[in-house]
Design a protein around this motif. Structure first.
Motif, PDB file in Angstrom:
ATOM      1  N   ASN A  61     -53.164  24.614 -75.950  1.00 15.17           N
ATOM      2  CA  ASN A  61     -53.774  24.750 -74.620  1.00 15.17           C
ATOM      3  C   ASN A  61     -53.981  23.357 -74.043  1.00 15.17           C
ATOM      4  O   ASN A  61     -53.782  22.355 -74.747  1.00 15.17           O
ATOM      5  CB  ASN A  61     -55.108  25.526 -74.704  1.00 15.17           C
ATOM      6  CG  ASN A  61     -56.076  24.866 -75.663  1.00 15.17           C
ATOM      7  OD1 ASN A  61     -56.576  23.788 -75.390  1.00 15.17           O
ATOM      8  ND2 ASN A  61     -56.316  25.490 -76.812  1.00 15.17           N
ATOM      9  N   GLY A  62     -54.404  23.301 -72.794  1.00 19.85           N
ATOM     10  CA  GLY A  62     -54.549  22.014 -72.122  1.00 19.85           C
ATOM     11  C   GLY A  62     -55.711  21.188 -72.651  1.00 19.85           C
ATOM     12  O   GLY A  62     -55.643  19.955 -72.678  1.00 19.85           O
ATOM     13  N   THR A  63     -56.790  21.854 -73.044  1.00 21.32           N
ATOM     14  CA  THR A  63     -57.946  21.123 -73.561  1.00 21.32           C
ATOM     15  C   THR A  63     -57.584  20.427 -74.872  1.00 21.32           C
ATOM     16  O   THR A  63     -57.929  19.256 -75.085  1.00 21.32           O
ATOM     17  CB  THR A  63     -59.136  22.091 -73.764  1.00 21.32           C
ATOM     18  OG1 THR A  63     -59.291  22.868 -72.583  1.00 21.32           O
ATOM     19  CG2 THR A  63     -60.414  21.342 -74.040  1.00 21.32           C
ATOM     20  N   LEU A  66     -55.416  17.397 -74.130  1.00 23.63           N
ATOM     21  CA  LEU A  66     -56.229  16.235 -73.742  1.00 23.63           C
ATOM     22  C   LEU A  66     -56.860  15.583 -74.966  1.00 23.63           C
ATOM     23  O   LEU A  66     -56.830  14.356 -75.124  1.00 23.63           O
ATOM     24  CB  LEU A  66     -57.341  16.665 -72.778  1.00 23.63           C
ATOM     25  CG  LEU A  66     -56.942  16.929 -71.331  1.00 23.63           C
ATOM     26  CD1 LEU A  66     -58.053  17.698 -70.609  1.00 23.63           C
ATOM     27  CD2 LEU A  66     -56.660  15.614 -70.607  1.00 23.63           C
ATOM     28  N   THR A  87     -64.462  17.492 -61.867  1.00 24.02           N
ATOM     29  CA  THR A  87     -63.295  18.031 -62.572  1.00 24.02           C
ATOM     30  C   THR A  87     -63.703  19.306 -63.281  1.00 24.02           C
ATOM     31  O   THR A  87     -64.888  19.643 -63.336  1.00 24.02           O
ATOM     32  CB  THR A  87     -62.728  17.010 -63.583  1.00 24.02           C
ATOM     33  OG1 THR A  87     -61.543  17.563 -64.206  1.00 24.02           O
ATOM     34  CG2 THR A  87     -63.721  16.679 -64.679  1.00 24.02           C
ATOM     35  N   PHE A  88     -62.708  20.013 -63.803  1.00 28.18           N
ATOM     36  CA  PHE A  88     -62.996  21.145 -64.670  1.00 28.18           C
ATOM     37  C   PHE A  88     -63.629  20.602 -65.945  1.00 28.18           C
ATOM     38  O   PHE A  88     -63.279  19.521 -66.408  1.00 28.18           O
ATOM     39  CB  PHE A  88     -61.692  21.900 -64.980  1.00 28.18           C
ATOM     40  CG  PHE A  88     -61.889  23.105 -65.866  1.00 28.18           C
ATOM     41  CD1 PHE A  88     -62.816  24.081 -65.544  1.00 28.18           C
ATOM     42  CD2 PHE A  88     -61.145  23.250 -67.026  1.00 28.18           C
ATOM     43  CE1 PHE A  88     -63.000  25.192 -66.362  1.00 28.18           C
ATOM     44  CE2 PHE A  88     -61.318  24.357 -67.848  1.00 28.18           C
ATOM     45  CZ  PHE A  88     -62.246  25.331 -67.520  1.00 28.18           C
ATOM     46  N   ALA A  90     -63.243  20.984 -68.943  1.00 24.83           N
ATOM     47  CA  ALA A  90     -62.388  20.692 -70.101  1.00 24.83           C
ATOM     48  C   ALA A  90     -62.093  19.204 -70.255  1.00 24.83           C
ATOM     49  O   ALA A  90     -61.932  18.713 -71.379  1.00 24.83           O
ATOM     50  CB  ALA A  90     -61.076  21.462 -69.984  1.00 24.83           C
ATOM     51  N   THR A  91     -62.015  18.465 -69.142  1.00 29.20           N
ATOM     52  CA  THR A  91     -61.717  17.033 -69.231  1.00 29.20           C
ATOM     53  C   THR A  91     -62.810  16.334 -70.036  1.00 29.20           C
ATOM     54  O   THR A  91     -62.525  15.543 -70.946  1.00 29.20           O
ATOM     55  CB  THR A  91     -61.610  16.406 -67.824  1.00 29.20           C
ATOM     56  OG1 THR A  91     -60.928  17.299 -66.948  1.00 29.20           O
ATOM     57  CG2 THR A  91     -60.866  15.082 -67.864  1.00 29.20           C
ATOM     58  N   VAL A 133     -57.963  12.612 -62.969  1.00 27.84           N
ATOM     59  CA  VAL A 133     -57.569  14.025 -62.906  1.00 27.84           C
ATOM     60  C   VAL A 133     -56.844  14.251 -61.584  1.00 27.84           C
ATOM     61  O   VAL A 133     -57.390  13.949 -60.521  1.00 27.84           O
ATOM     62  CB  VAL A 133     -58.808  14.942 -62.990  1.00 27.84           C
ATOM     63  CG1 VAL A 133     -58.400  16.412 -62.929  1.00 27.84           C
ATOM     64  CG2 VAL A 133     -59.598  14.659 -64.273  1.00 27.84           C
ATOM     65  N   ASP A 155     -54.958  13.549 -66.636  1.00 29.01           N
ATOM     66  CA  ASP A 155     -55.171  14.982 -66.763  1.00 29.01           C
ATOM     67  C   ASP A 155     -54.304  15.630 -65.687  1.00 29.01           C
ATOM     68  O   ASP A 155     -54.672  15.677 -64.513  1.00 29.01           O
ATOM     69  CB  ASP A 155     -56.648  15.344 -66.588  1.00 29.01           C
ATOM     70  CG  ASP A 155     -56.896  16.848 -66.747  1.00 29.01           C
ATOM     71  OD1 ASP A 155     -55.933  17.630 -66.567  1.00 29.01           O
ATOM     72  OD2 ASP A 155     -58.047  17.233 -67.043  1.00 29.01           O
ATOM     73  N   ALA A 157     -53.225  18.765 -65.591  1.00 29.27           N
ATOM     74  CA  ALA A 157     -53.271  20.220 -65.724  1.00 29.27           C
ATOM     75  C   ALA A 157     -52.974  20.934 -64.407  1.00 29.27           C
ATOM     76  O   ALA A 157     -52.501  22.065 -64.397  1.00 29.27           O
ATOM     77  CB  ALA A 157     -54.643  20.657 -66.249  1.00 29.27           C
ATOM     78  N   GLN A 158     -53.268  20.251 -63.275  1.00 27.92           N
ATOM     79  CA  GLN A 158     -53.088  20.912 -61.980  1.00 27.92           C
ATOM     80  C   GLN A 158     -51.916  20.326 -61.195  1.00 27.92           C
ATOM     81  O   GLN A 158     -51.763  20.634 -60.014  1.00 27.92           O
ATOM     82  CB  GLN A 158     -54.389  20.795 -61.159  1.00 27.92           C
ATOM     83  CG  GLN A 158     -55.576  21.432 -61.879  1.00 27.92           C
ATOM     84  CD  GLN A 158     -56.823  21.564 -61.023  1.00 27.92           C
ATOM     85  OE1 GLN A 158     -56.823  21.216 -59.843  1.00 27.92           O
ATOM     86  NE2 GLN A 158     -57.890  22.077 -61.610  1.00 27.92           N
ATOM     87  N   SER A 177     -51.859  21.575 -68.836  1.00 21.92           N
ATOM     88  CA  SER A 177     -52.229  22.924 -69.265  1.00 21.92           C
ATOM     89  C   SER A 177     -51.276  23.922 -68.632  1.00 21.92           C
ATOM     90  O   SER A 177     -50.927  23.789 -67.454  1.00 21.92           O
ATOM     91  CB  SER A 177     -53.646  23.242 -68.785  1.00 21.92           C
ATOM     92  OG  SER A 177     -53.873  24.642 -68.769  1.00 21.92           O
ATOM     93  N   LYS A 182     -51.926  28.136 -63.544  1.00 21.01           N
ATOM     94  CA  LYS A 182     -51.460  26.789 -63.159  1.00 21.01           C
ATOM     95  C   LYS A 182     -50.083  26.878 -62.488  1.00 21.01           C
ATOM     96  O   LYS A 182     -49.414  27.907 -62.560  1.00 21.01           O
ATOM     97  CB  LYS A 182     -51.408  25.877 -64.401  1.00 21.01           C
ATOM     98  CG  LYS A 182     -52.765  25.739 -65.113  1.00 21.01           C
ATOM     99  CD  LYS A 182     -53.758  24.878 -64.352  1.00 21.01           C
ATOM    100  CE  LYS A 182     -55.193  25.135 -64.724  1.00 21.01           C
ATOM    101  NZ  LYS A 182     -55.725  24.432 -65.861  1.00 21.01           N
ATOM    102  N   TYR A 306     -64.940  22.919 -58.223  1.00 19.41           N
ATOM    103  CA  TYR A 306     -65.765  23.721 -59.112  1.00 19.41           C
ATOM    104  C   TYR A 306     -67.169  23.721 -58.561  1.00 19.41           C
ATOM    105  O   TYR A 306     -67.576  22.724 -57.968  1.00 19.41           O
ATOM    106  CB  TYR A 306     -65.708  23.145 -60.532  1.00 19.41           C
ATOM    107  CG  TYR A 306     -64.276  23.249 -61.064  1.00 19.41           C
ATOM    108  CD1 TYR A 306     -63.829  24.436 -61.649  1.00 19.41           C
ATOM    109  CD2 TYR A 306     -63.382  22.208 -60.883  1.00 19.41           C
ATOM    110  CE1 TYR A 306     -62.512  24.554 -62.090  1.00 19.41           C
ATOM    111  CE2 TYR A 306     -62.057  22.339 -61.311  1.00 19.41           C
ATOM    112  CZ  TYR A 306     -61.630  23.506 -61.905  1.00 19.41           C
ATOM    113  OH  TYR A 306     -60.323  23.629 -62.296  1.00 19.41           O
TER     114      TYR A 306
HETATM  115  C1  PLP Z   1     -56.954  24.023 -66.671  1.00 20.68           C
HETATM  116  C2  PLP Z   1     -57.477  22.657 -66.807  1.00 20.68           C
HETATM  117  C3  PLP Z   1     -57.716  22.067 -68.073  1.00 20.68           C
HETATM  118  C4  PLP Z   1     -57.731  22.833 -69.355  1.00 20.68           C
HETATM  119  O1  PLP Z   1     -56.664  23.543 -69.708  1.00 20.68           O
HETATM  120  P1  PLP Z   1     -56.752  24.819 -70.682  1.00 20.68           P
HETATM  121  O2  PLP Z   1     -55.309  25.098 -70.942  1.00 20.68           O
HETATM  122  O3  PLP Z   1     -57.450  25.908 -69.964  1.00 20.68           O
HETATM  123  O4  PLP Z   1     -57.449  24.385 -71.932  1.00 20.68           O
HETATM  124  C5  PLP Z   1     -58.094  20.730 -68.111  1.00 20.68           C
HETATM  125  N1  PLP Z   1     -58.259  20.015 -67.000  1.00 20.68           N
HETATM  126  C6  PLP Z   1     -58.063  20.541 -65.770  1.00 20.68           C
HETATM  127  C7  PLP Z   1     -58.258  19.682 -64.571  1.00 20.68           C
HETATM  128  C8  PLP Z   1     -57.685  21.886 -65.631  1.00 20.68           C
HETATM  129  O5  PLP Z   1     -57.519  22.397 -64.412  1.00 20.68           O
END
Ligand code: PLP
Length: 362
Positions: A61-63, A66, A87-88, A90-91, A133, A155, A157-158, A177, A182, A306
């Motif tokens: 996964n994206g987390t 990272l 940011t989300f 997860a960062t 991000v 980051d 992910a987006q 991610s 996404k 968010y």
């Molecule tokens: C979705 C997202 C993540 C995390 O990814 P996951 O696959 O859900 O773990 C990290 N950073 C940002 C900015 C995201 O949008």
């Protein structure tokens, strides 16, 4: 309502790749190659080529992607990592899980991305990495951040497909991610790390596969965080559409820009170059929660990305921040509203979104 305008339409995306995905699933089922099957290596090659870098390493996964990248860069106990408050979660989570201290900085007004001047002030002798991000699909100012000294982990992910100076990775390494919503989404959790550095790629691969290069020999304490073979099948099918899908997102963003120009009190996202891949179309409105509720009543689904910045999340209370510490991020959190955005959105659906907003705010 059957004709609600959805926030994202994953079924419409699937319809475009249905045949390829089913054929790929059949192939994996026949071979029972569920973990580290040939589709994983093929996707890693294809995504590295698409990203314009030498190496791609899949992750669960994206987390995790990272965290693996942070650990490969040496982030851990006794180090700090600079990242935006907007940011989300997860960062920041990945930083904390790697054992490093998240050092948050405010967004810059306008595009709401990490403010490079504040990031410069936050860098110190213990900074192991700076993590911009690319929020909403808009590229953060990686250039000035790369000049600060510590390595830059993007980051991404987006921002799948967003290109700056012909490359998708401007920093040392990027993590992405493939969460279903996404721009490039799997049918479950998935992620990846991309880099030009053979050394960093090898470190990420080692950590993500039980710290092991050779079966039953474990060099370091690692994770089990590998890209699933069935997800790799989905990602390969969708990757072949991604450039087209991003163009359609950009066209939809341009249409929103025209349609929303005269909506009183609505602030559209600032203009952007062709590198913006419009993961989200985020406007700012007064009385945001009320506007979102009324849009819902009118059949328009929205999101907020968010509602609470990282520094005000209970999980990060120990960082000692409070309201007022990051005023730009806080002010934005109260006003931002993500409108329906996906490659298959129709002109008629966008007219309905704009019409509903005009009715509420006009
Ligand atoms: C979705 C997202 C993540 C995390 O990814 P996951 O696959 O859900 O773990 C990290 N950073 C940002 C900015 C995201 O949008």
């Amino acid at each position: 309502m059957p004709d609600d305008v959805p926030f994202v339409d994953l079924a419409a995306a699937h319809a475009e790749v249905d045949r390829q995905v089913r054929a790929g699933f059949d192939r994996v089922l026949a071979a029972t190659a569920f973990v580290q099957g040939p589709d994983v290596a093929a996707f890693e090659r294809e995504y590295a080529r698409f990203t314009g870098v030498a190496h791609c390493v899949g992750a669960a996964n994206g987390t995790d992607a990272l965290e693996l990248a942070l650990r490969a860069l040496g982030a851990g106990p006794g180090t700090e990592v600079v990242l935006p408050a907007n940011t989300f979660v997860a960062t920041a989570e990945a930083v904390a899980r790697a054992g490093a201290r998240p050092v948050l900085v405010d967004a810059r007004p306008g595009d709401l991305l990490i403010d490079p001047a504040l990031a410069a002030a936050a860098v110190g002798p213990d900074t192991a990495a700076v993590v911009p991000v690319h929020l909403y699909g808009r590229l953060a100012p990686v250039g000035p951040l790369a000049e600060l000294g510590p390595p830059v982990l993007e980051d991404a992910a987006q921002s799948q497909g967003a290109v700056l100076d012909g490359r998708m990775v401007a920093g040392a390494i990027a993590a992405t991610s493939f969460y279903p919503g996404k721009n490039l989404g799997a049918y479950g959790d998935a992620g990846a790390v991309v880099t030009d550095s053979a050394e960093l790629a090898a470190a990420v691969r080692l950590l993500g596969d039980h710290g092991s290069e050779r079966k039953y020999r474990h060099e370091v304490v690692g994770f089990n965080s590998r890209l699933d073979t069935l997800q790799a099948v989905v990602l390969r099918a969708k990757l072949s559409r991604l450039a087209d899908w991003n163009e359609r997102r950009a066209a939809a963003a341009a249409r929103y820009h025209d349609l929303l120009a005269d909506v009183p009190g609505l602030v559209p996202p600032p203009p952007a170059g062709p590198e913006h891949v419009w993961h989200l179309y985020v406007v700012q409105v007064p009385r945001r929660d009320e506007v979102a509720t009324r849009l819902g009543e009118l059949g328009v689904r929205t999101g907020v990305h968010y509602p609470v910045p990282v520094h005000l999340q209970p999980a990060f209370r120990h960082l000692g921040h409070g309201p007022g510490d990051f005023p730009v991020a806080e002010a934005a959190a109260a006003r931002i509203l993500s409108l329906p955005m996906f490659p298959q959105i129709t002109e008629e659906q966008q007219h309905r979104v704009a019409g509903a907003l005009r009715k509420i705010l006009g």
